[in-house]
Design an enzyme around this catalytic site. Sequence first.
Site, mmCIF file in Angstrom:
data_model
loop_
_atom_site.group_PDB
_atom_site.id
_atom_site.type_symbol
_atom_site.label_atom_id
_atom_site.label_comp_id
_atom_site.label_asym_id
_atom_site.label_seq_id
_atom_site.Cartn_x
_atom_site.Cartn_y
_atom_site.Cartn_z
ATOM 1 N N HIS A 84 -13.006 7.311 -6.596
ATOM 2 C CA HIS A 84 -11.805 6.490 -6.489
ATOM 3 C C HIS A 84 -10.760 6.868 -7.531
ATOM 4 O O HIS A 84 -9.690 6.275 -7.576
ATOM 5 C CB HIS A 84 -12.165 5.016 -6.622
ATOM 6 C CG HIS A 84 -12.975 4.506 -5.475
ATOM 7 N ND1 HIS A 84 -14.337 4.373 -5.530
ATOM 8 C CD2 HIS A 84 -12.623 4.135 -4.227
ATOM 9 C CE1 HIS A 84 -14.792 3.928 -4.373
ATOM 10 N NE2 HIS A 84 -13.771 3.781 -3.561
ATOM 11 N N ASN B 146 -15.835 -8.546 0.222
ATOM 12 C CA ASN B 146 -15.622 -7.101 0.194
ATOM 13 C C ASN B 146 -14.380 -6.739 -0.610
ATOM 14 O O ASN B 146 -13.913 -5.614 -0.572
ATOM 15 C CB ASN B 146 -15.496 -6.549 1.627
ATOM 16 C CG ASN B 146 -15.460 -5.031 1.654
ATOM 17 O OD1 ASN B 146 -16.076 -4.375 0.836
ATOM 18 N ND2 ASN B 146 -14.714 -4.468 2.599
ATOM 19 N N ARG C 260 -6.329 0.382 -0.943
ATOM 20 C CA ARG C 260 -7.325 0.563 0.124
ATOM 21 C C ARG C 260 -7.363 -0.690 0.994
ATOM 22 O O ARG C 260 -7.706 -1.782 0.527
ATOM 23 C CB ARG C 260 -8.695 0.839 -0.479
ATOM 24 C CG ARG C 260 -9.856 0.793 0.488
ATOM 25 C CD ARG C 260 -9.834 1.929 1.479
ATOM 26 N NE ARG C 260 -11.085 1.975 2.236
ATOM 27 C CZ ARG C 260 -11.198 2.470 3.447
ATOM 28 N NH1 ARG C 260 -10.142 2.977 4.060
ATOM 29 N NH2 ARG C 260 -12.355 2.487 4.063
ATOM 30 N N CYS C 261 -6.983 -0.536 2.249
ATOM 31 C CA CYS C 261 -6.998 -1.646 3.194
ATOM 32 C C CYS C 261 -7.965 -1.323 4.326
ATOM 33 O O CYS C 261 -8.103 -0.169 4.734
ATOM 34 C CB CYS C 261 -5.602 -1.890 3.773
ATOM 35 S SG CYS C 261 -4.367 -2.302 2.530
ATOM 36 N N LYS D 51 0.834 -1.213 0.000
ATOM 37 C CA LYS D 51 0.000 0.000 0.000
ATOM 38 C C LYS D 51 0.868 1.263 0.000
ATOM 39 O O LYS D 51 0.669 2.179 -0.820
ATOM 40 C CB LYS D 51 -0.908 -0.001 1.233
ATOM 41 C CG LYS D 51 -1.594 1.344 1.523
ATOM 42 C CD LYS D 51 -2.256 1.336 2.887
ATOM 43 C CE LYS D 51 -2.755 2.716 3.272
ATOM 44 N NZ LYS D 51 -3.833 3.199 2.394
ATOM 45 N N GLU E 18 -16.761 13.380 9.141
ATOM 46 C CA GLU E 18 -16.256 12.141 9.733
ATOM 47 C C GLU E 18 -14.775 12.191 10.079
ATOM 48 O O GLU E 18 -14.071 11.181 10.004
ATOM 49 C CB GLU E 18 -16.572 10.944 8.825
ATOM 50 C CG GLU E 18 -18.061 10.817 8.520
ATOM 51 C CD GLU E 18 -18.403 9.613 7.660
ATOM 52 O OE1 GLU E 18 -17.554 8.710 7.515
ATOM 53 O OE2 GLU E 18 -19.523 9.574 7.129
#
Length: 787
Positions: free
Chosen positions: A695, A117, A516-517, A19, A485
């Site tokens: 994204h 997912n 994306r983890c 990542k 958030e």
Amino acid sequence: MARTHILGFPRIGAKRELKFAQEAFWRGEIDEAALRHVAAQLRTTHWQRQADAGVDMAAAGDFAYYDQMLGMSVLLGALPARFGFDARHLTLAQYYELARGNASQPAMEMTKWFDTNYHYLVPELSQDSRFDGGASWFYDEIDQALQQGRTIKPVLIGPITWLWLSKSHQPGFDRLTLLPALAQAYRDILAQLRKRGIEWVQMDEPALCLDLDDRWLDACDSAYAALAECGVKLLLATYFDSAADHAGRAAALPVHGFHIDLVRAPSQLDAWLRVLPAQAVLSAGVIDGRNVWRADLRAILATLAPSHQALGDRLWLAPSCSLLHVPVSLEPETRLDPEIRGWLSFATEKLEELRVLAVALNQGEEAVADALAASDAAQARRRSSRRVVNEQVRRRAATVTPAMAQRRSPFAHRIAVQHEALKLPPLPTTTIGSFPQTAEIRQVRAAYKRGELGALEYLQRIRAEIETTVRRQEALGLDVLVHGEAERNDMVEYFGEQLCGYAFTESGWVQSYGSRCVKPPLIYGDVYRPEPMTVDTARYAQSLTERPMKGMLTGPVTMLQWSFVRDDQPRADTALQLALAIRDEVADLERAGIRVIQIDEPALREGLPLRRGDWNAYLEWAVRAFRIAASVVRDDTQIHTHMCYAEFNDILPSIAALDADVITIETSRSAMELLEGFGAFDYPNDIGPGVYDIHSPRVPTVDAMCRLLTRACQVIAPERLWVNPDCGLKTRGWAETEAALANMVEAAHQLRASLAAEGANALRATAAQVPGDPHPTIRSACGCATH
């Protein structure tokens, strides 16, 4: 002797090395050679882990710089023609443009990998598609493993699954017409592996666990007939469900072994044993590759003993699927509660469980007596733990009535009340919830978590960020705001940390897509909410503005799907507990004056079983869980939900049954294609189709968004449309976010003006009794027209 192998290993690294290298490459901080060096080091480490655990055949070719489906497309040379890239000389920069888009082209469409997912990039095909081969990265990885002296089993996405998961935008085009050319490409790949002395190749065909019709089953016969005599042995790997319906037909294929998922579908073992060819291998997927609980080794041995006696060395042992879906290792989890830690097994520990099973079968259970005794003790401790069951939670769940899952009035009445209360313009603009989470925000959260920042200072820092976010939204002209958030690490983990029955890891990262983890929490016991979770934050954010402020919650099904869920009770029971906890939060938000509440359910489609025969049971309890969470509010409180990156058209009746006042969905990558299903179904409530892909770093123009909105007006009445991005904005930077949202707001303003002008013209025409088309045309500012 039973042999061991795995179907794949987590590629991100124990410390998310991949990542961080990817993101450094995207920022221009390292070059392609440096990124490839990190990848090579990771592969070496992962092969060593497998060797240390005594795995007989390590997985190779399971690595991907972004996604294995995209990697397979590169290997085949089947890249989207619109990018104009030469597949044989593809650079990593171009590869990432396929995944993330560039200034001239949007990214490839992304959706969920079966019922997980994990997201894959959808191959784009046409009658002109060719499979002439691409970059040599796959072979480089195989060569690296061989040079290190590894005994390996290369992994490929099988031709039927790759073709099934692809799509074409050409009307009436049949993808199966490409099968002969595709099969030849696979022959060429296998020939390259044969030259390297490879004995076994794993062909992943999870599509065989779906309800395939005869055309696709015939295609499977044709594809593998073309691969006969390819010079290597093929292991046909199925997973995520039972492939028993196709066992007889699969057994006739010219392959040399079959992998089956005995965790998800243990009952299929007998069916496969009845049809297994005399010399074929049966790979038993007995270690759960999708969940993190320690295996009951004694029970697995009891199940496998007859098969081992009958098959001998033709029985292989494996996890149920690739270990991509679980964290790398328990070793860093020093802060995890010791009792709960003793119940867990991550990828590295699952390799050890595999070793114990093989030794027990091959040498006798006494050879691993201590390991089996430890497994027995862990199972007993978990079953007897007082922390798992909460009688008060169970009593409350038993008192749930059908009325608790019903809104007070039908949508037609509610929406009129909400229009009067909220006073929003046509095509109201909003976002999905999160705003950019800068390095500074993450540092503040980390410092607070480490105890370096006091509670008061932390609250002040977060509130300052919330106020900045609110002011930026007001300046942009958004109609319904969010607080951004800043305090949330993850949309599931944040809530799980405030619910009882959850536990959390420090380093339990799992890849969702690309870089994306996520760090799924663990649901180990009965779930309940001890106190409000978001009310103070939402109340503060609303105090900063006169515009409606959304309360932001994650729905019960997504809380379930994106956690590692206890396996000692039905998932429906856990979902109901989550629904009741969220229901309490919804009620408290409404009491605090929040009039728009979003309950996100992006995982609703993800949880759908692979076989249609199992759909109704799942959808019944999933929809019920959402409705229980949402139906506590008055008519003038507006309930939103959000869904993304999945195929929803086949469950639209269930999505409508959620009865959310507004649903926002991802549609920009498919150019509003998904929305057409909602229109054909005549979806009854309000809907916000995403007008730009969050994204991708590209900022779409006002005209591009106008075109998408105009297309949306073709299928959904404009008075029921909202305008929003595809998903949350936490992964984006502020500069691109504000530029894209400014364009989005301008596109909404232009279409509102066009609608108003057309409405005035229609009224004048009616007053003058002008003959013509009774359905006025809506013309967008960019010149597109629709009815």
